[in-house]
Design a protein around this motif. Structure first.
Motif, PDB file in Angstrom:
ATOM      1  N   ARG A 167       0.985  -1.019   0.504  1.00  0.00           N
ATOM      2  CA  ARG A 167      -0.068   0.358   0.434  1.00  0.00           C
ATOM      3  C   ARG A 167       1.012   1.903   0.191  1.00  0.00           C
ATOM      4  O   ARG A 167       0.286   2.922   0.145  1.00  0.00           O
ATOM      5  N   ARG A 168       1.621   0.955  -0.078  1.00  0.00           N
ATOM      6  CA  ARG A 168       2.942   2.576   0.361  1.00  0.00           C
ATOM      7  C   ARG A 168       3.564   1.966  -0.850  1.00  0.00           C
ATOM      8  O   ARG A 168       5.141   2.936  -0.739  1.00  0.00           O
ATOM      9  N   TYR A 169       3.391   1.118  -1.702  1.00  0.00           N
ATOM     10  CA  TYR A 169       4.842   0.772  -3.028  1.00  0.00           C
ATOM     11  C   TYR A 169       4.672   1.812  -4.910  1.00  0.00           C
ATOM     12  O   TYR A 169       5.996   2.012  -4.733  1.00  0.00           O
ATOM     13  N   PHE A 170       3.828   2.401  -4.119  1.00  0.00           N
ATOM     14  CA  PHE A 170       3.337   4.206  -5.419  1.00  0.00           C
ATOM     15  C   PHE A 170       3.678   5.085  -5.157  1.00  0.00           C
ATOM     16  O   PHE A 170       3.096   5.772  -4.519  1.00  0.00           O
ATOM     17  N   CYS A 171       5.333   5.549  -4.847  1.00  0.00           N
ATOM     18  CA  CYS A 171       5.456   6.629  -4.330  1.00  0.00           C
ATOM     19  C   CYS A 171       4.757   8.001  -4.789  1.00  0.00           C
ATOM     20  O   CYS A 171       4.380   8.298  -3.948  1.00  0.00           O
ATOM     21  N   SER A 172       4.340   8.032  -5.831  1.00  0.00           N
ATOM     22  CA  SER A 172       4.387   9.065  -6.305  1.00  0.00           C
ATOM     23  C   SER A 172       2.233   9.803  -6.667  1.00  0.00           C
ATOM     24  O   SER A 172       1.643  10.740  -6.101  1.00  0.00           O
ATOM     25  N   GLN A 173       1.776   8.683  -5.447  1.00  0.00           N
ATOM     26  CA  GLN A 173       0.523   8.815  -4.873  1.00  0.00           C
ATOM     27  C   GLN A 173       0.462  10.045  -3.807  1.00  0.00           C
ATOM     28  O   GLN A 173      -0.331  10.673  -3.675  1.00  0.00           O
ATOM     29  N   CYS A 174       1.936  10.599  -3.226  1.00  0.00           N
ATOM     30  CA  CYS A 174       1.645  10.943  -1.592  1.00  0.00           C
ATOM     31  C   CYS A 174       2.619  11.970  -1.940  1.00  0.00           C
ATOM     32  O   CYS A 174       2.592  13.232  -1.701  1.00  0.00           O
ATOM     33  N   HIS A 175       3.971  11.246  -2.774  1.00  0.00           N
ATOM     34  CA  HIS A 175       5.462  12.147  -2.627  1.00  0.00           C
ATOM     35  C   HIS A 175       5.256  12.539  -4.032  1.00  0.00           C
ATOM     36  O   HIS A 175       4.634  12.427  -5.652  1.00  0.00           O
ATOM     37  N   VAL A 176       5.206  14.200  -4.005  1.00  0.00           N
ATOM     38  CA  VAL A 176       5.263  14.307  -5.154  1.00  0.00           C
ATOM     39  C   VAL A 176       7.130  16.201  -5.385  1.00  0.00           C
ATOM     40  O   VAL A 176       7.875  16.201  -4.589  1.00  0.00           O
ATOM     41  N   THR A 177       7.453  16.107  -6.760  1.00  0.00           N
ATOM     42  CA  THR A 177       7.866  17.149  -7.186  1.00  0.00           C
ATOM     43  C   THR A 177       7.928  18.774  -7.099  1.00  0.00           C
ATOM     44  O   THR A 177       6.396  18.491  -6.821  1.00  0.00           O
ATOM     45  N   GLN A 178       8.947  19.395  -6.842  1.00  0.00           N
ATOM     46  CA  GLN A 178       8.436  21.184  -7.349  1.00  0.00           C
ATOM     47  C   GLN A 178       8.954  21.373  -8.324  1.00  0.00           C
ATOM     48  O   GLN A 178       9.305  21.050  -9.104  1.00  0.00           O
ATOM     49  N   GLU A 179       8.092  22.750  -8.593  1.00  0.00           N
ATOM     50  CA  GLU A 179       8.480  23.288 -10.307  1.00  0.00           C
ATOM     51  C   GLU A 179       8.550  25.029  -9.399  1.00  0.00           C
ATOM     52  O   GLU A 179       7.617  25.120  -8.886  1.00  0.00           O
ATOM     53  N   ASN A 180       9.145  25.812 -10.085  1.00  0.00           N
ATOM     54  CA  ASN A 180       9.596  27.186  -9.886  1.00  0.00           C
ATOM     55  C   ASN A 180       8.537  27.372 -10.913  1.00  0.00           C
ATOM     56  O   ASN A 180       8.818  28.001 -12.425  1.00  0.00           O
ATOM     57  N   ALA A 181       7.108  27.636 -10.792  1.00  0.00           N
ATOM     58  CA  ALA A 181       6.169  28.242 -11.364  1.00  0.00           C
ATOM     59  C   ALA A 181       5.692  29.126 -11.016  1.00  0.00           C
ATOM     60  O   ALA A 181       5.552  28.891  -9.166  1.00  0.00           O
ATOM     61  N   LYS A 182       4.904  29.777 -11.387  1.00  0.00           N
ATOM     62  CA  LYS A 182       4.279  31.325 -10.353  1.00  0.00           C
ATOM     63  C   LYS A 182       2.861  30.081 -10.286  1.00  0.00           C
ATOM     64  O   LYS A 182       2.707  29.496 -11.245  1.00  0.00           O
ATOM     65  N   PRO A 183       2.248  30.433  -9.209  1.00  0.00           N
ATOM     66  CA  PRO A 183       1.296  29.940  -8.510  1.00  0.00           C
ATOM     67  C   PRO A 183      -0.404  29.453  -9.733  1.00  0.00           C
ATOM     68  O   PRO A 183      -0.075  31.407 -10.051  1.00  0.00           O
ATOM     69  N   LEU A 184      -1.342  28.982  -9.466  1.00  0.00           N
ATOM     70  CA  LEU A 184      -2.199  29.057 -10.367  1.00  0.00           C
ATOM     71  C   LEU A 184      -3.563  29.829 -10.034  1.00  0.00           C
ATOM     72  O   LEU A 184      -3.910  30.479 -10.513  1.00  0.00           O
ATOM     73  N   VAL A 185      -2.946  30.035  -8.364  1.00  0.00           N
ATOM     74  CA  VAL A 185      -4.445  30.655  -8.223  1.00  0.00           C
ATOM     75  C   VAL A 185      -3.779  30.963  -6.687  1.00  0.00           C
ATOM     76  O   VAL A 185      -2.712  30.759  -5.803  1.00  0.00           O
ATOM     77  N   GLU A 186      -4.111  32.257  -5.963  1.00  0.00           N
ATOM     78  CA  GLU A 186      -3.977  33.271  -5.072  1.00  0.00           C
ATOM     79  C   GLU A 186      -4.206  31.796  -3.456  1.00  0.00           C
ATOM     80  O   GLU A 186      -4.786  31.542  -3.275  1.00  0.00           O
ATOM     81  N   ASN A 187      -2.474  31.876  -3.075  1.00  0.00           N
ATOM     82  CA  ASN A 187      -2.637  31.400  -1.831  1.00  0.00           C
ATOM     83  C   ASN A 187      -2.153  31.809  -0.461  1.00  0.00           C
ATOM     84  O   ASN A 187      -1.323  32.364  -0.994  1.00  0.00           O
ATOM     85  N   THR A 188      -2.986  31.265   0.065  1.00  0.00           N
ATOM     86  CA  THR A 188      -2.744  32.408   2.295  1.00  0.00           C
ATOM     87  C   THR A 188      -2.763  31.679   2.968  1.00  0.00           C
ATOM     88  O   THR A 188      -2.796  31.690   3.682  1.00  0.00           O
ATOM     89  N   PHE A 189      -2.486  30.216   2.357  1.00  0.00           N
ATOM     90  CA  PHE A 189      -1.773  28.573   3.970  1.00  0.00           C
ATOM     91  C   PHE A 189      -0.940  29.748   4.090  1.00  0.00           C
ATOM     92  O   PHE A 189       0.068  31.024   3.717  1.00  0.00           O
ATOM     93  N   VAL A 190      -1.075  28.962   5.934  1.00  0.00           N
ATOM     94  CA  VAL A 190      -0.199  29.910   6.450  1.00  0.00           C
ATOM     95  C   VAL A 190      -0.100  28.906   7.624  1.00  0.00           C
ATOM     96  O   VAL A 190      -0.774  28.272   7.753  1.00  0.00           O
ATOM     97  N   ASP A 191       1.688  28.497   7.903  1.00  0.00           N
ATOM     98  CA  ASP A 191       1.954  27.084   8.515  1.00  0.00           C
ATOM     99  C   ASP A 191       1.595  27.466   9.683  1.00  0.00           C
ATOM    100  O   ASP A 191       1.804  28.609  10.321  1.00  0.00           O
TER     101      ASP A 191
END
Length: 157
Positions: free
Chosen positions: A118-142
């Protein structure tokens, strides 16, 4: 009477559909006014962050981000390219972090010798990141930022 109402309704639907196909209605679509018989020039793909530097997690239990490209990595029922570096017996050589011990547990909490199916397909949870402009405004605060701002606000009496 029923047949006449059905015929009138059908005719109105057909007229409405015909006017929408003729371009009379300005409906926002994913094609963005590109005619149906032509193909829009796709945007260039952005580059994946390929720094091999661990990135900060924004919330507890967030799966770590993949800090390198995984293009052309084979992950299927028989092969998992990720474990060629991240498995328990390869981390000393690769210097990659070992997969979490949670990846060796089955759904009942029993530890397995190999990565759980159930943990074998890594990219179901883990993702790469891109240097891209966000498509929508993000107001997330950790959470740390929220806690720090609470500590600085004076207590109300």
């Amino acid at each position: 009477m029923k047949k006449i109402l059905i015929a009138l309704f059908s005719a109105s639907v057909l007229l409405t559909s015909a006017s929408s196909f003729s371009g009379e209605n300005d409906i926002a679509t994913l094609r963005q006014n590109t005619p149906i018989d032509s193909q829009k020039e796709p945007k260039k793909m952005t580059k994946v962050v390929n720094s091999d530097i661990k990135q900060k997690r924004n919330y507890p239990m967030q799966p770590p981000l993949i800090p390198h490209t995984i293009r052309d990595y084979e992950v299927d029922l028989k092969v998992n390219k990720c474990v060629s570096c991240h498995s328990r017996n390869r981390t000393e050589e690769s210097q990659a972090p070992m997969v979490s011990v949670t990846h060796f547990m089955d759904r009942d909490g029993n530890f397995l010798a190999e990565v759980s199916p159930r943990r074998y397909f890594c990219s179901q949870c883990h993702v790469t990141q891109e240097n891209a402009k966000p498509l929508v405004e993000n107001t997330f605060v950790d959470m740390n930022t929220i806690l720090m701002s609470k500590d600085k606000t004076p207590a109300k009496h």
